[in-house]
Design a protein around this motif. Structure first.
Motif, mmCIF file in Angstrom:
data_model
loop_
_atom_site.group_PDB
_atom_site.id
_atom_site.type_symbol
_atom_site.label_atom_id
_atom_site.label_comp_id
_atom_site.label_asym_id
_atom_site.label_seq_id
_atom_site.Cartn_x
_atom_site.Cartn_y
_atom_site.Cartn_z
ATOM 1 N N SER A 1 89.283 11.111 45.102
ATOM 2 C CA SER A 1 88.902 11.226 43.694
ATOM 3 C C SER A 1 89.932 11.956 42.842
ATOM 4 O O SER A 1 89.829 11.944 41.618
ATOM 5 C CB SER A 1 87.549 11.929 43.569
ATOM 6 O OG SER A 1 87.630 13.271 43.993
ATOM 7 N N ASP A 2 90.920 12.618 43.456
ATOM 8 C CA ASP A 2 92.003 13.248 42.681
ATOM 9 C C ASP A 2 93.034 12.193 42.296
ATOM 10 O O ASP A 2 94.189 12.212 42.748
ATOM 11 C CB ASP A 2 92.673 14.370 43.497
ATOM 12 C CG ASP A 2 91.867 15.654 43.483
ATOM 13 O OD1 ASP A 2 90.808 15.702 42.832
ATOM 14 O OD2 ASP A 2 92.297 16.625 44.134
ATOM 15 N N LYS A 3 92.582 11.219 41.489
ATOM 16 C CA LYS A 3 93.448 10.132 41.013
ATOM 17 C C LYS A 3 94.130 9.403 42.167
ATOM 18 O O LYS A 3 95.283 8.951 42.060
ATOM 19 C CB LYS A 3 94.477 10.663 40.014
ATOM 20 C CG LYS A 3 93.844 11.275 38.765
ATOM 21 C CD LYS A 3 94.896 11.776 37.799
ATOM 22 C CE LYS A 3 94.238 12.369 36.557
ATOM 23 N NZ LYS A 3 95.234 12.883 35.578
ATOM 24 N N SER B 1 98.329 17.553 53.487
ATOM 25 C CA SER B 1 97.499 16.389 53.200
ATOM 26 C C SER B 1 97.039 15.763 54.514
ATOM 27 O O SER B 1 97.676 15.965 55.568
ATOM 28 C CB SER B 1 98.286 15.362 52.390
ATOM 29 O OG SER B 1 99.294 14.774 53.206
ATOM 30 N N ARG C 1 94.254 15.307 48.664
ATOM 31 C CA ARG C 1 94.326 16.759 48.455
ATOM 32 C C ARG C 1 94.806 17.443 49.727
ATOM 33 O O ARG C 1 94.388 17.094 50.836
ATOM 34 C CB ARG C 1 92.961 17.306 48.049
ATOM 35 C CG ARG C 1 92.931 18.816 47.867
ATOM 36 C CD ARG C 1 91.550 19.301 47.432
ATOM 37 N NE ARG C 1 91.281 18.935 46.047
ATOM 38 C CZ ARG C 1 90.105 19.147 45.447
ATOM 39 N NH1 ARG C 1 89.106 19.698 46.130
ATOM 40 N NH2 ARG C 1 89.929 18.804 44.185
ATOM 41 N N ARG D 1 83.135 9.660 41.845
ATOM 42 C CA ARG D 1 83.917 9.913 40.626
ATOM 43 C C ARG D 1 84.825 8.728 40.297
ATOM 44 O O ARG D 1 85.917 8.897 39.773
ATOM 45 C CB ARG D 1 84.728 11.206 40.750
ATOM 46 C CG ARG D 1 83.856 12.440 41.042
ATOM 47 C CD ARG D 1 84.684 13.678 41.332
ATOM 48 N NE ARG D 1 83.816 14.790 41.740
ATOM 49 C CZ ARG D 1 84.266 15.933 42.247
ATOM 50 N NH1 ARG D 1 85.568 16.131 42.382
ATOM 51 N NH2 ARG D 1 83.428 16.879 42.613
ATOM 52 N N GLY E 1 87.218 16.329 45.621
ATOM 53 C CA GLY E 1 88.591 15.875 45.748
ATOM 54 C C GLY E 1 89.177 16.033 47.133
ATOM 55 O O GLY E 1 90.221 15.463 47.438
ATOM 56 N N SER E 2 88.487 16.813 48.006
ATOM 57 C CA SER E 2 88.989 17.002 49.376
ATOM 58 C C SER E 2 88.631 15.844 50.290
ATOM 59 O O SER E 2 89.266 15.661 51.337
ATOM 60 C CB SER E 2 88.432 18.305 49.961
ATOM 61 O OG SER E 2 88.868 19.422 49.232
#
Length: 318
Positions: free
Chosen positions: A301-303, A81, A307, A254, A286-287
């Motif tokens: 954007s991945d909650k 990460s 990532r 998003r 998401g990256s």
């Protein structure tokens, strides 16, 4: 013949879109990120963009300030990460995700150069589909590099593990299409191709801005085909200005009602409005994640989870 009234409204629509992008109000956000060195600043906007909710940050760093070190890092066959890269690299000033990668193998799909050494290579052999399953397409990806004189360049780049240096063209390279899985730089004719001797570099694609003009080479780089360049997503974009500044733009997306993201065309216009001579799209979605002094800018954007990625671009303060 196309109706002239229709053409008029198309023209007005294009102009309004560009005008809206150019009217983004940026606010300096340095104090949100602790103590920052001279020659480095952070800006934020929560303006709407073309009528959509929009949230973005950009960091700007002086290439000529020798107290700022521009570098990269990779995790070699695994992913970390941005926060893990921050800890691994002794808490650098800036950490941002870089190029594209394979989820299945964790492999970088784009060039990474650190201290003049090629650590990762562009993938030049994309297997064709359908009736052409026994053929390959060989694209060159856009990359941003910084040489030993602290001069930046964005070019279309070829790499091979058998070559000491990357090779670059200053114009988009049309991908070859043949039955060979392996291709060599000498097979490309009609381009002014030279060794690209960079100290630091990351690749991604497509190129968004070249010589101050919007030039989105998604067709040549075989990225985001069709209408995908108009889609709204989180974005990571890097470029440089005529007065030798690096700009890293992060667009949140998003995030319904707060941030819709941006299209590649909008990102190109934003970078142009910020004074960039050249600009490059990096991995988004998401990256997209940028840390300043270890603190997040946009909301991933991945909650909200960072990532894990196999490569990052870094700025360190001496």
């Amino acid at each position: 013949m196309m109706n002239t009234r229709f053409l008029y409204f198309v023209f007005i629509g294009i102009c309004m879109s560009q005008f809206a992008a150019g009217q983004i109000s940026w606010q300096i956000a340095d104090t949100d990120f602790g103590l920052l060195p001279a020659g480095f600043h952070v800006y934020k906007t929560a303006d709407s963009l073309d009528g959509r909710p929009f949230l973005a940050y950009y960091a700007i760093a002086d290439l000529k300030n020798k107290k700022l070190v521009f570098s990269t890092d990779t995790s070699m066959g695994r992913r970390l990460s941005p926060r893990e890269y921050y800890q691994k690299n002794n808490n650098p000033l800036l950490v941002v995700n870089a190029g594209f990668f394979s989820f299945n193998t964790n492999q970088n799909l784009n060039l990474v150069i650190k201290d003049g050494k090629l650590l990762s290579y562009n993938i030049h052999n994309l297997a064709a589909k359908g009736k052409d399953t026994l053929t390959f397409r060989h694209p060159w990806n856009g990359a941003l590099g910084i040489n030993n004189h602290r001069e930046a360049d964005i070019a279309w780049v070829f790499t091979d593990s058998g070559y000491r240096w990357a090779y670059a063209s200053q114009q988009p390279v049309k991908p070859l299409h043949d039955s060979m899985a392996v291709i060599h730089v000498k097979q490309y004719k009609g381009y002014d191709i030279k060794k690209w001797k960079m100290k630091t570099a990351v690749a991604g694609g497509p190129v968004l801005l070249q010589n101050g003009q919007i030039l989105i080479s998604n067709d040549e780089e075989l990225k985001f085909s069709g209408k995908a360049k108009y889609d709204f997503h989180p974005r990571t974009v890097i470029g440089y200005t005529y007065d030798h500044k690096i700009i890293v733009l992060l667009v949140e997306g998003r995030h319904k009602g707060i941030a819709d993201g941006a299209s590649l065309i909008q990102c190109a216009q934003i970078m142009k409005d910020l004074g960039c001579a050249e600009a490059l799209n990096l991995d988004g979605g998401g990256s997209s994640c940028m840390l300043i002094n270890g603190k997040e800018t946009i909301w991933p954007s991945d909650k909200g989870l960072q990532r894990k990625v196999p490569a990052v671009f870094l700025i360190e303060a001496r």
